[in-house]
Design a protein around this motif. Sequence first.
Motif, short mmCIF file in Angstrom:
data_model
loop_
_atom_site.label_atom_id
_atom_site.label_comp_id
_atom_site.label_asym_id
_atom_site.label_seq_id
_atom_site.Cartn_x
_atom_site.Cartn_y
_atom_site.Cartn_z
N LEU A 32 3.39 0.92 -13.86
CA LEU A 32 3.23 2.33 -13.19
C LEU A 32 3.08 2.89 -14.39
O LEU A 32 3.25 2.38 -15.71
CB LEU A 32 4.68 3.02 -12.41
N ARG A 34 0.54 6.58 -15.39
CA ARG A 34 0.43 7.93 -15.14
C ARG A 34 -1.06 8.06 -14.85
O ARG A 34 -1.64 9.10 -14.24
CB ARG A 34 1.76 8.71 -15.29
N ARG A 101 -0.55 -0.61 -11.54
CA ARG A 101 -0.73 0.83 -10.40
C ARG A 101 -1.71 2.50 -11.66
O ARG A 101 -0.36 2.59 -12.07
CB ARG A 101 0.48 0.90 -9.84
N HIS A 103 -2.73 5.71 -12.22
CA HIS A 103 -2.28 7.07 -11.63
C HIS A 103 -1.04 6.55 -10.93
O HIS A 103 -1.26 7.37 -9.88
CB HIS A 103 -3.93 7.54 -10.73
N HIS A 104 -0.09 6.15 -11.56
CA HIS A 104 1.03 6.45 -11.03
C HIS A 104 2.01 7.30 -12.17
O HIS A 104 1.96 6.36 -12.72
CB HIS A 104 1.28 4.98 -10.26
N GLU A 105 2.45 8.24 -11.10
CA GLU A 105 3.20 8.65 -12.66
C GLU A 105 4.69 8.69 -11.72
O GLU A 105 5.25 9.41 -11.11
CB GLU A 105 2.92 10.04 -12.98
N VAL A 134 7.68 7.76 -7.70
CA VAL A 134 6.30 8.22 -7.97
C VAL A 134 5.44 8.07 -7.39
O VAL A 134 5.32 8.58 -6.47
CB VAL A 134 5.46 6.23 -7.88
N ARG A 135 4.35 9.53 -7.79
CA ARG A 135 3.67 10.59 -7.46
C ARG A 135 2.34 9.86 -7.64
O ARG A 135 2.32 9.60 -9.21
CB ARG A 135 3.88 11.97 -8.50
N ASN A 136 1.03 9.18 -6.54
CA ASN A 136 0.26 8.92 -7.02
C ASN A 136 -1.24 10.38 -6.51
O ASN A 136 -0.87 10.57 -5.31
CB ASN A 136 0.07 7.46 -6.20
N GLU A 140 3.81 11.01 -2.46
CA GLU A 140 4.96 10.58 -3.18
C GLU A 140 5.47 9.16 -2.60
O GLU A 140 5.49 9.59 -1.18
CB GLU A 140 6.07 11.95 -3.30
N GLU A 141 5.93 8.32 -3.26
CA GLU A 141 7.05 7.13 -2.81
C GLU A 141 7.75 6.94 -3.56
O GLU A 141 7.67 7.23 -4.86
CB GLU A 141 6.02 6.24 -2.70
#
Length: 396
Positions: A32, A34, A101, A103-105, A134-136, A140-141
């Motif tokens: 992951l 960001r 992934r 851009h997954h912070e 995680v925020r994309n 959020e997921e």
Amino acid sequence: MTNPKLVVVGAGPIGLDTALQAQLAGFDVTVLERGRVAEAVLSWGHVRLFTPFQMNSSKAGRAAAGVENQIRHDALLTGREYVQSYLKPLSQSAALVGRIREHHEVLAVSRELTGKSQLIGKPARAIRPFRILVRNDQREEVITADILIDSTGFMSRHRWIGNGGIPARGEQHFLSESNYQIPGRDSQSLDAFAGQSVLVVGSGFSAATSVCLLNTIRQQSPGTQIHWFTRNRNEQPMRPIRSDPLEERARLTREANQLVASGGVSWVAGAAVDQINSAGGRLRVCFEVSGIRDEITVDRIVANPGYRPDPTPFEELQIHRCYATDGPIKLAAHLLGDSSGDCLTQQAAGIDLLKNPEPGFFIVGAASYGRDSRFLMQNGIQQAADLIGSLKESVQ
Ligand SMILES: Cc1cc2nc3c(=O)[nH]c(=O)nc-3n(C[C@H](O)[C@H](O)[C@H](O)COP(=O)(O)OP(=O)(O)OC[C@H]3O[C@@H](n4cnc5c(N)ncnc54)[C@H](O)[C@@H]3O)c2cc1C
């Protein structure tokens, strides 16, 4: 456990190498990141690494990226060249393609149905999966993992230039993120310093690099003035390392010190910045040296006091950190016990020092050294090999 799910946070050089080793060892790997792959290295992409390519890459990495015979082991690449010729191909290699992934912070991490203060030291804690928020973009997921590796580096937050390491009065108002970068990411941004009076604040290699880059502008545009504040009061701003085997590092040290000795750069040793104010479109900097107050007015400030990792995404986990360096305590104690000031003599410290109270959670790479600036990529590459080797054994 078959094919345990292993998540690496951060696609920098060490996150990528850890992910590669883990994928080759049979783990089900997700990385992951960001920003983009190697986002932090790209932020200083115009700067030349002082360690040769061999020290910044693993054998497995070179093979996966297909560059074993294409990049000389002694090549001194810039950050950007290192990303384009090695890290990017590595991230797109057969082993890692589809596993990263961008851009997954990672915002926060917990264990399934288990708070920070629950199941302390109990084996049951280890079998609860990690829950990773995680925020994309705006979405959020939650992603789960059996093993979690923090490889978020040390550049998430800059330090402050004020007295004792807190912000100087006015620093947060008058300086923005770009003030904390090494100037010259593109040639235009360096040209903007021509004819200006510039204050560089910082005692490390980043500050020395800024001073030397600004001097190239001073040579073309003699009205340019460079002032340099360091907290240290040594005889020279950069302390030379005796018989330094890293030629590029020795060259940078020599050049920065010579600029001061020749009077091209005016150096104030032991300066503690107290306040930054505006002064007719310029910046007035109030500071103290040995209890004596003084001030200087400049057009621009380049603040290079260093960085500190951001542990907040992991604060709901059981991690014992060092009160001095913010690094994980076992490794920090090991490093503090080593009196050598040279990063080259730091040995990767073995799997036991990477273990945390939180089972299945490990910190590798620059993040594992906290504020200790002696980290080199070769230490992180060794950590990755030790850690994944040990994890592989433990699940077999
Ligand atoms: C100017 C300069 C020159 C340097 N020269 C050298 C050198 O010559 N040799 C050397 O060995 N070292 C050098 N270093 C140190 C170098 O930066 C590190 O060795 C290296 O980048 C560390 O790699 P890393 O993977 O641990 O961390 P990083 O490269 O910092 O990568 C961390 C990654 O994690 C991502 N990330 C952070 N937080 C999150 C989050 N919450 N969620 C998802 N992703 C996240 C970041 O975007 C970043 O991509 C230099 C550093 C600087 C500043």
